[in-house]
Design an enzyme around this catalytic site. Structure first.
Site, PDB file in Angstrom:
ATOM      1  CB  ILE A 175      -0.958  -0.011   1.199  1.00 31.11           C
ATOM      2  CG1 ILE A 175      -1.936  -1.177   1.053  1.00 31.11           C
ATOM      3  CG2 ILE A 175      -1.721   1.312   1.299  1.00 31.11           C
ATOM      4  CD1 ILE A 175      -2.837  -1.392   2.230  1.00 31.11           C
ATOM      5  CE1 TYR A 176       4.813  -0.042  -1.018  1.00 29.45           C
ATOM      6  CE2 TYR A 176       3.987  -0.609  -3.206  1.00 29.45           C
ATOM      7  CZ  TYR A 176       4.701  -0.949  -2.069  1.00 29.45           C
ATOM      8  OH  TYR A 176       5.300  -2.182  -1.975  1.00 29.45           O
ATOM      9  CG  ASP A 287       3.641  12.470   7.083  1.00 25.82           C
ATOM     10  OD1 ASP A 287       3.628  12.547   8.327  1.00 25.82           O
ATOM     11  OD2 ASP A 287       4.606  12.855   6.393  1.00 25.82           O
TER      12      ASP A 287
END
Length: 494
Positions: A175-176, A287
């Site tokens: 998962i990127y 993030d």
């Protein structure tokens, strides 16, 4: 907790009051993040935004917003059952042959689960009910969220990226995050040590100048998604592990434009390639640290085909300062890690990754200490045993009389059992999270181990303190008369 695909799972959630449908028009630009963040912080349900402004495709958010829903996604009823998932992974990581008939009988459930490991390839699949290609590809038709005010562009967050190295039989699932930069272009932000990046590096070495095939599944079933973020042994594919969790073989289908296999029930699949040498500046993005990250260059993913189900659902999330969905995932997966670590280090009593430590940057370990220097051995083991802890900056080791999940206990142990010079271990020039701007060099930094255990002969020359303990007879007597004392009642004591 049986389900076949994401829609099946959503039905289960709705039946249990764990899914809320939002019919009011809401903008994927910032507004969905605000609603999802408030809901997650309150321990609320998964959210299905049925009318995102400007789009006809619904947006699913907060799917794994509570540890309970993570456990449900792994086929379990509650978080405590995730220890059993960890035991299964520990067994698969280092399987031992049965020692006799009774041991064989005890291991039968594990062997039975292994039968669900192989994938089942389908000729046709729901994820290919609608197909667009070439100039008709337009990623702007998907309600890709913009999560924070200073984010560079809309960002795909839950894309399950499928790759295969030139010398590997099995695929890698990772998962990127992927930044939208054009109607058919995304930036693939994978760090150099991650599986997809390693596959790409090997491809470039083996096939100079050739395009690297990539597919991205959006809205896969929860078991497959969670398989991609779980410490699966290198010998086990994420699809196989998903089959173990689900109790049925993972159904896959070959992509239209390449030989990669994707989850047959995925809501949307992006197919395409990475042109060797084509990169673009990615970010900045808010993030999981609670900060905007630096801008850096990553490969560009060109989408040639979009396949999807009828009435497809777009699955998304946001990342920010904990608590967020990755932090909740970390809390749940913490229970999976414990048996895996205990398999290698039986002296470990508990292992805890506090979510406020960005889910992986700080670990607290409690052990049954057996010899001088034992705590330092455990520190080194945590940093080296699982790649998930490569970026753990701080490891605190305590005795088993300390509750690893209670900061009051941990701080007491640190302040009473540690000498800063003797009991602090510093390791320089180690791999560190690229997003960790506190490190002096991108991707390279230091680690600190704190030995907060009682010291053994050889570790100190002083007489060690004895913890205060209550007299059990007195405690029992006061327990018996406590109600009569009525200390916390308005009435008078007897």
């Amino acid at each position: 907790m049986k389900y076949n695909d994401l829609r099946d799972f959503l039905t289960l959630l709705e039946q249990q009051g764990e899914l809320k449908r939002i019919t009011l028009p809401v903008d994927p630009h910032l507004e969905i993040t605000e609603i999802a963040d408030r809901t997650l912080r309150a321990g609320g349900p998964a959210l299905l935004f049925e009318n995102p402004k400007g789009y006809s495709m619904p947006v699913l958010c907060n799917l794994f917003g509570t540890p309970k829903r993570v456990a449900m996604g792994m086929g379990q009823e509650d978080v405590s059952a995730l220890r059993e998932v960890g035991k299964l992974l520990a067994f698969l990581k280092e399987p031992e042959p049965p020692k006799g008939f009774r041991d064989l009988f005890d291991k039968l459930p594990q062997f039975k689960q292994v039968l669900n490991m192989p994938t089942k390839r389908l000729r046709g699949a729901p994820c290919q009910q609608k197909i667009v290609s070439g100039d008709d590809v337009d990623l702007n038709r998907i309600p890709i969220m913009t999560c924070w005010p200073e984010d560079a562009a809309p960002l795909i967050t839950w894309g399950l990226t499928v790759t295969r190295g030139p010398h590997k039989e099995r695929q890698n699932l990772g998962i990127y995050r992927q930044q939208l930069i054009g109607k058919n272009k995304l930036i693939m932000r994978w760090l150099s040590h991650r599986g997809g990046a390693l596959d790409y590096q090997e491809w470039c070495a083996a096939h100079p100048g050739e395009r690297f095939p990539v597919s991205v599944a959006l809205g896969a079933d929860p078991a497959t998604i969670l398989g991609a973020v779980t410490p699966v042994p290198d010998t086990l594919s994420e699809y196989a592990f998903a089959g173990l969790l689900r109790g049925t073989k993972t159904e896959v289908v070959k992509c239209i434009s390449n030989d990669l296999e994707v989850p047959a029930s995925a809501e949307i699949v992006l197919e395409g390639y990475i042109e060797q040498g084509e990169t673009a500046p990615e970010g900045p993005y808010g993030d999981h640290t609670g900060y905007y990250n630096e801008v850096d260059s990553f490969p560009v993913f060109t989408v040639t085909h979009i396949t999807q189900r009828e009435d497809a659902i777009y699955h998304s999330t946001y990342t920010g300062r904990p608590p967020d969905e990755p932090a909740v995932l970390g809390v749940a997966l913490n229970e999976v890690f414990v048996p895996i670590l205990q398999k290698q280090f039986p002296e470990i009593v508990d292992f805890y990754l506090p979510p406020e430590g960005c889910s992986y940057r700080l670990a607290v370990v409690t052990i049954k200490k057996q010899y001088a220097g034992h705590a330092k051995r455990v520190m080194m083991g945590v940093w080296s045993f699982l790649r998930q802890f490569m970026y753990t900056k701080f490891v605190i080791v305590c005795d088993d009389d300390v509750n690893a999940r209670d900061w009051n206990d941990v701080i007491w142990a640190i302040t009473t059992r540690m000498d800063p010079a003797r009991d602090t271990v510093l390791v320089e020039n180690t791999p560190i999270d690229y997003l960790d701007f506190a490190s002096p060099v991108s991707g390279l930094g230091s680690k600190m181990g704190l030995d907060a255990t009682n010291k053994w002969p050889g570790e100190t020359q002083r007489e060690w303190g004895r913890p205060i303990k209550k007299d059990p007879d007195v405690v029992a007597h006061i327990d018996a008369i406590w109600d009569e004392l009525a200390i916390f009642n308005n009435g008078k004591s007897a």
